[in-house]
Design a protein around this motif. Sequence first.
Motif, PDB file in Angstrom:
ATOM      1  N   GLN A  91       0.891  -1.132  -0.102  1.00 43.87           N
ATOM      2  CA  GLN A  91      -0.233  -0.092   0.088  1.00 43.87           C
ATOM      3  C   GLN A  91       0.882   1.325   0.116  1.00 43.87           C
ATOM      4  N   GLN A  92       2.201   1.215   0.122  1.00 44.17           N
ATOM      5  CA  GLN A  92       2.912   2.325   0.112  1.00 44.17           C
ATOM      6  C   GLN A  92       3.445   3.000  -0.969  1.00 44.17           C
ATOM      7  N   VAL A  93       3.739   4.206  -1.058  1.00 41.32           N
ATOM      8  CA  VAL A  93       4.063   4.753  -2.227  1.00 41.32           C
ATOM      9  C   VAL A  93       5.442   5.031  -2.227  1.00 41.32           C
ATOM     10  N   GLY A  94       6.108   5.075  -3.420  1.00 38.14           N
ATOM     11  CA  GLY A  94       7.620   5.048  -3.592  1.00 38.14           C
ATOM     12  C   GLY A  94       8.071   6.495  -3.023  1.00 38.14           C
ATOM     13  N   GLU A  95       9.374   6.595  -2.775  1.00 40.47           N
ATOM     14  CA  GLU A  95      10.139   7.705  -2.413  1.00 40.47           C
ATOM     15  C   GLU A  95       9.994   8.798  -3.455  1.00 40.47           C
ATOM     16  N   ASP A  96       9.911   8.501  -4.485  1.00 43.56           N
ATOM     17  CA  ASP A  96       9.698   9.516  -5.500  1.00 43.56           C
ATOM     18  C   ASP A  96       8.557  10.275  -5.573  1.00 43.56           C
ATOM     19  N   VAL A  97       7.478   9.470  -5.222  1.00 44.20           N
ATOM     20  CA  VAL A  97       6.149  10.199  -4.818  1.00 44.20           C
ATOM     21  C   VAL A  97       6.113  11.117  -3.717  1.00 44.20           C
ATOM     22  N   ARG A  98       6.626  10.631  -2.650  1.00 41.75           N
ATOM     23  CA  ARG A  98       6.583  11.553  -1.467  1.00 41.75           C
ATOM     24  C   ARG A  98       7.461  12.837  -1.714  1.00 41.75           C
ATOM     25  N   GLU A  99       8.761  12.661  -2.444  1.00 42.32           N
ATOM     26  CA  GLU A  99       9.456  13.877  -2.805  1.00 42.32           C
ATOM     27  C   GLU A  99       8.720  14.531  -3.752  1.00 42.32           C
ATOM     28  N   GLY A 100       7.785  14.188  -4.885  1.00 43.56           N
ATOM     29  CA  GLY A 100       7.121  14.838  -5.457  1.00 43.56           C
ATOM     30  C   GLY A 100       6.156  15.614  -4.883  1.00 43.56           C
ATOM     31  N   LEU A 101       5.246  14.958  -3.751  1.00 44.02           N
ATOM     32  CA  LEU A 101       4.447  15.749  -2.937  1.00 44.02           C
ATOM     33  C   LEU A 101       4.826  17.023  -2.319  1.00 44.02           C
ATOM     34  N   LEU A 102       6.263  16.637  -1.633  1.00 46.60           N
ATOM     35  CA  LEU A 102       7.043  17.798  -1.116  1.00 46.60           C
ATOM     36  C   LEU A 102       7.207  18.795  -1.732  1.00 46.60           C
ATOM     37  N   LEU A 103       7.845  18.677  -2.975  1.00 42.72           N
ATOM     38  CA  LEU A 103       8.056  19.681  -3.855  1.00 42.72           C
ATOM     39  C   LEU A 103       6.813  20.484  -4.301  1.00 42.72           C
ATOM     40  N   ALA A 104       5.676  19.559  -4.470  1.00 39.50           N
ATOM     41  CA  ALA A 104       4.685  20.422  -5.138  1.00 39.50           C
ATOM     42  C   ALA A 104       4.221  21.286  -3.611  1.00 39.50           C
ATOM     43  N   CYS A 105       4.177  20.933  -2.574  1.00 40.74           N
ATOM     44  CA  CYS A 105       3.911  21.749  -1.531  1.00 40.74           C
ATOM     45  C   CYS A 105       4.926  22.849  -1.277  1.00 40.74           C
ATOM     46  N   ARG A 106       5.975  22.696  -1.468  1.00 44.05           N
ATOM     47  CA  ARG A 106       6.899  23.837  -1.487  1.00 44.05           C
ATOM     48  C   ARG A 106       6.658  25.043  -2.391  1.00 44.05           C
ATOM     49  N   GLY A 107       6.465  24.403  -3.691  1.00 46.48           N
ATOM     50  CA  GLY A 107       6.000  25.294  -4.914  1.00 46.48           C
ATOM     51  C   GLY A 107       4.809  26.077  -4.668  1.00 46.48           C
ATOM     52  N   LEU A 108       3.738  25.296  -4.099  1.00 45.50           N
ATOM     53  CA  LEU A 108       2.651  26.261  -3.529  1.00 45.50           C
ATOM     54  C   LEU A 108       2.632  27.168  -2.674  1.00 45.50           C
ATOM     55  N   ALA A 109       3.530  26.876  -1.519  1.00 44.11           N
ATOM     56  CA  ALA A 109       3.669  27.753  -0.390  1.00 44.11           C
ATOM     57  C   ALA A 109       4.702  29.003  -1.001  1.00 44.11           C
ATOM     58  N   GLU A 110       5.605  28.673  -2.042  1.00 46.94           N
ATOM     59  CA  GLU A 110       6.439  29.892  -2.306  1.00 46.94           C
ATOM     60  C   GLU A 110       5.430  30.779  -3.349  1.00 46.94           C
ATOM     61  N   TYR A 111       4.669  30.218  -3.810  1.00 46.13           N
ATOM     62  CA  TYR A 111       3.852  30.748  -4.804  1.00 46.13           C
ATOM     63  C   TYR A 111       2.765  31.763  -4.062  1.00 46.13           C
ATOM     64  N   MET A 112       2.477  31.038  -2.734  1.00 51.36           N
ATOM     65  CA  MET A 112       1.229  31.957  -1.913  1.00 51.36           C
ATOM     66  C   MET A 112       2.183  33.208  -1.279  1.00 51.36           C
ATOM     67  N   ASP A 113       3.352  33.087  -1.133  1.00 50.83           N
ATOM     68  CA  ASP A 113       4.111  34.118  -0.667  1.00 50.83           C
ATOM     69  C   ASP A 113       4.427  35.055  -1.601  1.00 50.83           C
ATOM     70  N   VAL A 114       4.596  34.971  -2.892  1.00 50.53           N
ATOM     71  CA  VAL A 114       4.822  35.867  -3.761  1.00 50.53           C
ATOM     72  C   VAL A 114       3.491  36.712  -4.147  1.00 50.53           C
ATOM     73  N   GLN A 115       2.326  35.793  -3.965  1.00 49.64           N
ATOM     74  CA  GLN A 115       1.085  36.726  -3.978  1.00 49.64           C
ATOM     75  C   GLN A 115       0.845  37.413  -2.841  1.00 49.64           C
ATOM     76  N   VAL A 116       1.030  37.034  -1.671  1.00 46.74           N
ATOM     77  CA  VAL A 116       0.897  37.834  -0.498  1.00 46.74           C
ATOM     78  C   VAL A 116       1.569  39.335  -0.659  1.00 46.74           C
ATOM     79  N   ARG A 117       2.681  39.034  -1.185  1.00 47.75           N
ATOM     80  CA  ARG A 117       3.636  40.222  -1.166  1.00 47.75           C
ATOM     81  C   ARG A 117       3.040  41.247  -2.320  1.00 47.75           C
ATOM     82  N   THR A 118       2.405  40.760  -3.070  1.00 43.58           N
ATOM     83  CA  THR A 118       1.667  41.781  -4.163  1.00 43.58           C
ATOM     84  C   THR A 118       0.613  42.563  -3.602  1.00 43.58           C
ATOM     85  N   LEU A 119       0.035  42.074  -2.599  1.00 43.34           N
ATOM     86  CA  LEU A 119      -1.035  43.143  -1.928  1.00 43.34           C
ATOM     87  C   LEU A 119      -0.566  44.236  -1.442  1.00 43.34           C
TER      88      LEU A 119
END
Length: 135
Positions: free
Chosen positions: A107-135
């Motif tokens: 039932q486990q996902v691979g290390e590559d999937v977990r890493e991909g999820l982490l990178l996606a989270c990081r990317g969205l968090a960084e994107y939100m930071d950029v958007q907040v700074r435009t306000l």
Amino acid sequence: MTASQYPYLFATLGEAASQLPEAIARALETTLTATQVNAPSSTTLLGCLQRIRKVEAADGQPWPTKGHTPGQRMAMARIDRANSGLTLLLEILHATERVRVDGDADQQVGEDVREGLLLACRGLAEYMDVQVRTL
């Protein structure tokens, strides 16, 4: 070719529509227009795309106008959508970690999937930071 000449085609493809040959663009616009006229706007792909481009938040509603400029409303809606996406990704990541620790091996996902999820989270968090700074 302009967005005003082919509004449904541009709503669907954005600026990529300008790269289409005129005959194809005209045929696609005719088809998209017929589809739009015959279906309720709330359930058509084009209706959804048009509403999304009018600054829909994660709940599908336009961002409230209370004292906000159009640019601020757009940034707030983008932050709201990114935050919803980030929350979902973190819930999936949390579930994969629980399965990794307590679940069956099949039932486990691979290390590559977990890493991909982490990178996606990081990317969205960084994107939100950029958007907040435009306000």
